[in-house]
Motif scaffolding. Structure first.
Motif, PDB file in Angstrom:
ATOM      1  N   ALA A  83       0.824  -1.209   0.000  1.00 12.59           N
ATOM      2  CA  ALA A  83       0.000   0.000   0.000  1.00 12.59           C
ATOM      3  C   ALA A  83       0.858   1.259   0.000  1.00 12.59           C
ATOM      4  CB  ALA A  83      -0.936  -0.009   1.211  1.00 12.59           C
ATOM      5  N   PHE A  84       1.843   1.317   0.897  1.00 14.69           N
ATOM      6  CA  PHE A  84       2.694   2.501   0.959  1.00 14.69           C
ATOM      7  C   PHE A  84       3.541   2.624  -0.319  1.00 14.69           C
ATOM      8  CE2 PHE A  84       2.265   2.182   5.730  1.00 14.69           C
ATOM      9  CZ  PHE A  84       1.601   3.387   5.871  1.00 14.69           C
ATOM     10  N   GLY A  85       3.939   1.489  -0.893  1.00 14.04           N
ATOM     11  CA  GLY A  85       4.702   1.532  -2.128  1.00 14.04           C
ATOM     12  C   GLY A  85       3.898   2.171  -3.248  1.00 14.04           C
ATOM     13  N   ARG A  86       2.607   1.831  -3.346  1.00 12.32           N
ATOM     14  CA  ARG A  86       1.757   2.453  -4.359  1.00 12.32           C
ATOM     15  C   ARG A  86       1.586   3.942  -4.069  1.00 12.32           C
ATOM     16  NH1 ARG A  86      -1.387  -2.443  -3.708  1.00 12.32           N
ATOM     17  NH2 ARG A  86      -3.056  -1.331  -2.600  1.00 12.32           N
ATOM     18  N   ALA A  87       1.486   4.290  -2.778  1.00  4.98           N
ATOM     19  CA  ALA A  87       1.343   5.706  -2.416  1.00  4.98           C
ATOM     20  C   ALA A  87       2.589   6.497  -2.799  1.00  4.98           C
ATOM     21  CB  ALA A  87       1.064   5.837  -0.919  1.00  4.98           C
ATOM     22  N   VAL A  88       3.764   5.912  -2.592  1.00 12.36           N
ATOM     23  CA  VAL A  88       5.012   6.592  -2.958  1.00 12.36           C
ATOM     24  C   VAL A  88       5.098   6.799  -4.464  1.00 12.36           C
ATOM     25  CG1 VAL A  88       7.526   6.330  -3.038  1.00 12.36           C
ATOM     26  CG2 VAL A  88       6.294   5.891  -0.910  1.00 12.36           C
ATOM     27  N   LYS A  89       4.611   5.837  -5.242  1.00 13.07           N
ATOM     28  CA  LYS A  89       4.608   6.011  -6.695  1.00 13.07           C
ATOM     29  C   LYS A  89       3.698   7.159  -7.111  1.00 13.07           C
ATOM     30  CE  LYS A  89       5.828   1.292  -8.041  1.00 13.07           C
ATOM     31  NZ  LYS A  89       5.379   0.040  -8.727  1.00 13.07           N
ATOM     32  N   LEU A  90       2.570   7.303  -6.415  1.00 10.62           N
ATOM     33  CA  LEU A  90       1.656   8.400  -6.715  1.00 10.62           C
ATOM     34  C   LEU A  90       2.217   9.749  -6.255  1.00 10.62           C
ATOM     35  CD1 LEU A  90      -1.839   6.907  -5.743  1.00 10.62           C
ATOM     36  CD2 LEU A  90      -1.035   7.459  -8.036  1.00 10.62           C
ATOM     37  N   ALA A  91       2.905   9.734  -5.107  1.00  9.74           N
ATOM     38  CA  ALA A  91       3.393  10.984  -4.499  1.00  9.74           C
ATOM     39  C   ALA A  91       4.796  10.754  -3.946  1.00  9.74           C
ATOM     40  CB  ALA A  91       2.438  11.447  -3.406  1.00  9.74           C
ATOM     41  N   PRO A  92       5.816  10.778  -4.801  1.00  9.30           N
ATOM     42  CA  PRO A  92       7.184  10.461  -4.357  1.00  9.30           C
ATOM     43  C   PRO A  92       7.722  11.382  -3.276  1.00  9.30           C
ATOM     44  CG  PRO A  92       7.021  10.485  -6.760  1.00  9.30           C
ATOM     45  CD  PRO A  92       5.747  11.062  -6.236  1.00  9.30           C
ATOM     46  N   ASP A  93       7.154  12.579  -3.140  1.00  9.34           N
ATOM     47  CA  ASP A  93       7.643  13.531  -2.146  1.00  9.34           C
ATOM     48  C   ASP A  93       6.716  13.630  -0.934  1.00  9.34           C
ATOM     49  OD1 ASP A  93       9.879  14.158  -3.647  1.00  9.34           O
ATOM     50  OD2 ASP A  93       8.856  15.768  -4.726  1.00  9.34           O
ATOM     51  N   ASN A  94       5.876  12.636  -0.740  1.00 13.04           N
ATOM     52  CA  ASN A  94       4.986  12.652   0.427  1.00 13.04           C
ATOM     53  C   ASN A  94       5.697  11.986   1.600  1.00 13.04           C
ATOM     54  OD1 ASN A  94       2.821  11.246   2.218  1.00 13.04           O
ATOM     55  ND2 ASN A  94       1.721  12.869   1.152  1.00 13.04           N
ATOM     56  N   PRO A  95       6.028  12.742   2.648  1.00 10.37           N
ATOM     57  CA  PRO A  95       6.815  12.153   3.744  1.00 10.37           C
ATOM     58  C   PRO A  95       6.066  11.080   4.527  1.00 10.37           C
ATOM     59  CG  PRO A  95       6.110  14.380   4.299  1.00 10.37           C
ATOM     60  CD  PRO A  95       5.759  14.176   2.860  1.00 10.37           C
ATOM     61  N   VAL A  96       4.739  11.189   4.612  1.00 11.26           N
ATOM     62  CA  VAL A  96       3.964  10.171   5.324  1.00 11.26           C
ATOM     63  C   VAL A  96       4.067   8.837   4.597  1.00 11.26           C
ATOM     64  CG1 VAL A  96       1.676   9.507   6.121  1.00 11.26           C
ATOM     65  CG2 VAL A  96       2.401  11.899   6.280  1.00 11.26           C
ATOM     66  N   ALA A  97       3.964   8.881   3.271  1.00  7.78           N
ATOM     67  CA  ALA A  97       4.091   7.657   2.485  1.00  7.78           C
ATOM     68  C   ALA A  97       5.501   7.086   2.589  1.00  7.78           C
ATOM     69  CB  ALA A  97       3.746   7.943   1.026  1.00  7.78           C
ATOM     70  N   LEU A  98       6.502   7.953   2.556  1.00  4.14           N
ATOM     71  CA  LEU A  98       7.892   7.496   2.638  1.00  4.14           C
ATOM     72  C   LEU A  98       8.179   6.844   3.984  1.00  4.14           C
ATOM     73  CD1 LEU A  98       9.554  10.605   0.967  1.00  4.14           C
ATOM     74  CD2 LEU A  98       9.648   8.263   0.077  1.00  4.14           C
ATOM     75  N   MET A  99       7.744   7.494   5.076  1.00  4.74           N
ATOM     76  CA  MET A  99       7.991   6.910   6.399  1.00  4.74           C
ATOM     77  C   MET A  99       7.192   5.626   6.594  1.00  4.74           C
ATOM     78  SD  MET A  99       8.452  10.045   9.121  1.00  4.74           S
ATOM     79  CE  MET A  99       6.934  10.904   8.725  1.00  4.74           C
ATOM     80  N   GLY A 100       5.976   5.599   6.056  1.00  6.61           N
ATOM     81  CA  GLY A 100       5.178   4.388   6.156  1.00  6.61           C
ATOM     82  C   GLY A 100       5.820   3.225   5.445  1.00  6.61           C
ATOM     83  N   LEU A 101       6.344   3.487   4.239  1.00  5.70           N
ATOM     84  CA  LEU A 101       7.011   2.421   3.493  1.00  5.70           C
ATOM     85  C   LEU A 101       8.273   1.979   4.220  1.00  5.70           C
ATOM     86  CD1 LEU A 101       7.262   0.575   1.099  1.00  5.70           C
ATOM     87  CD2 LEU A 101       8.251   2.467  -0.226  1.00  5.70           C
ATOM     88  N   GLY A 102       9.015   2.929   4.761  1.00  7.18           N
ATOM     89  CA  GLY A 102      10.210   2.564   5.517  1.00  7.18           C
ATOM     90  C   GLY A 102       9.876   1.676   6.699  1.00  7.18           C
ATOM     91  N   LYS A 103       8.831   2.040   7.439  1.00 13.08           N
ATOM     92  CA  LYS A 103       8.455   1.242   8.606  1.00 13.08           C
ATOM     93  C   LYS A 103       7.973  -0.140   8.190  1.00 13.08           C
ATOM     94  CE  LYS A 103       5.816   1.449  12.901  1.00 13.08           C
ATOM     95  NZ  LYS A 103       4.946   2.261  13.774  1.00 13.08           N
ATOM     96  N   ALA A 104       7.208  -0.215   7.108  1.00 11.27           N
ATOM     97  CA  ALA A 104       6.726  -1.514   6.638  1.00 11.27           C
ATOM     98  C   ALA A 104       7.892  -2.410   6.231  1.00 11.27           C
ATOM     99  CB  ALA A 104       5.762  -1.321   5.469  1.00 11.27           C
ATOM    100  N   LEU A 105       8.884  -1.820   5.592  1.00 13.46           N
ATOM    101  CA  LEU A 105      10.063  -2.600   5.187  1.00 13.46           C
ATOM    102  C   LEU A 105      10.855  -3.070   6.407  1.00 13.46           C
ATOM    103  CD1 LEU A 105      11.136  -0.446   2.114  1.00 13.46           C
ATOM    104  CD2 LEU A 105      10.337  -2.820   2.043  1.00 13.46           C
ATOM    105  N   ILE A 106      10.876  -2.247   7.454  1.00 10.29           N
ATOM    106  CA  ILE A 106      11.538  -2.677   8.687  1.00 10.29           C
ATOM    107  C   ILE A 106      10.845  -3.914   9.250  1.00 10.29           C
ATOM    108  CG2 ILE A 106      11.874  -2.060  11.123  1.00 10.29           C
ATOM    109  CD1 ILE A 106      13.963  -0.804   9.366  1.00 10.29           C
TER     110      ILE A 106
END
Length: 260
Positions: A83-106
């Motif tokens: 989900a966060f990966g798709r959000a980052v593709k839609l909005a590469p500069d969205n910090p919420v999406a970036l942090m969410g993807l980072g946490k999910a990967l952790i």
């Protein structure tokens, strides 16, 4: 003379405009129900609703961000990362999406992949300590404790009272074998009036990592019943036998230590 009726209202919406308005209203209703469902504790049903909302508006990142947060809370790191990966593709500069993807990967034990997302979020949010917390956890999982501690300290400069950063800094020191430094970092917080159970248990954990099980039991007994203290001591002893990266994952609680 016959008077003509005055014109009222604006232009009549087209059929396509009415269809779009109906879809937006339906989407908003699904999002409201999903939030209520999540707040009520039914994370699985809420996640499915957010997924449905995303299918209705595939270019709107809001449903994806809520889907990511909900599935993370449910412990489904794979679905959250998607989900966060798709959000980052839609909005590469969205910090919420970036942090969410980072946490999910952790949570997936992928600290190398997580780091760039926390770094990017830190640039977008220069005064926010949370990306630094994420970076620190990623570095600790990689066994790079000095880099982790630098990240935690950088975060604490932005938020000196942040308990999560302070706890993680002390645990990182303990993971790196700096037990005295770890105790000095966390000890005052544990001794402060009204210190919560979490800081006491982290202090006990540090004593356990150092092999001082008597002191660990003494600290843990302030907040736990005797049977629970014995269970924790057994856990501390098991930690001694884990490989370093597995020990770091267990001590930091993977994604739980990053916070929101």
């Amino acid at each position: 003379m016959m008077m003509l009726p005055a014109a009222c209202g604006g232009p009549v919406p087209t059929a396509e405009e009415r269809k779009q308005d109906d879809q937006q209203a339906k989407l908003a209703q699904i999002m409201r129900v999903a939030k209520t469902t999540r707040d009520g504790g039914d994370l699985g049903s809420a996640a499915n609703m957010y997924e449905r909302a995303h299918r209705m508006a595939p270019n709107d990142k809001a449903a994806l961000l809520e889907l990511g947060n909900t599935t993370l809370a449910a412990g489904d790191g794979d679905r959250a990362a998607a989900a966060f990966g798709r959000a980052v593709k839609l909005a590469p500069d969205n910090p919420v999406a970036l942090m969410g993807l980072g946490k999910a990967l952790i949570t997936q034990r992928k600290p190398i992949e997580a780091l760039p997302h926390f770094l990017a979020a830190a640039k977008l949010l220069p005064s926010d300590p949370r990306p630094h917390n994420g970076m620190g956890v990623a570095y600790d999982l990689l066994g790079e404790h000095e880099e982790a501690q630098t990240a935690y300290v950088d975060g604490m400069e932005k938020a000196p009272g942040n308990a999560s950063l302070r706890n993680n800094l002390a645990l990182s020191m303990a993971l790196g074998g700096e037990f005295e430094e770890a105790l000095r970092t966390l000890g005052p917080a544990a001794e402060a009036p009204g210190a919560g159970a979490k800081v006491q248990l982290n202090l006990a954990l540090i004593h356990g990592l150092a092999g001082d099980f008597n002191k660990a039991a003494e600290v843990a007994s302030k907040v736990l019943a005797p049977a629970q203290v014995r269970q924790n001591l057994s856990y501390y002893k098991r930690l001694q036998d884990l490989p370093p990266k597995d020990r770091a994952a267990a001590v930091l609680g993977i994604g739980d230590s990053i916070g929101q």
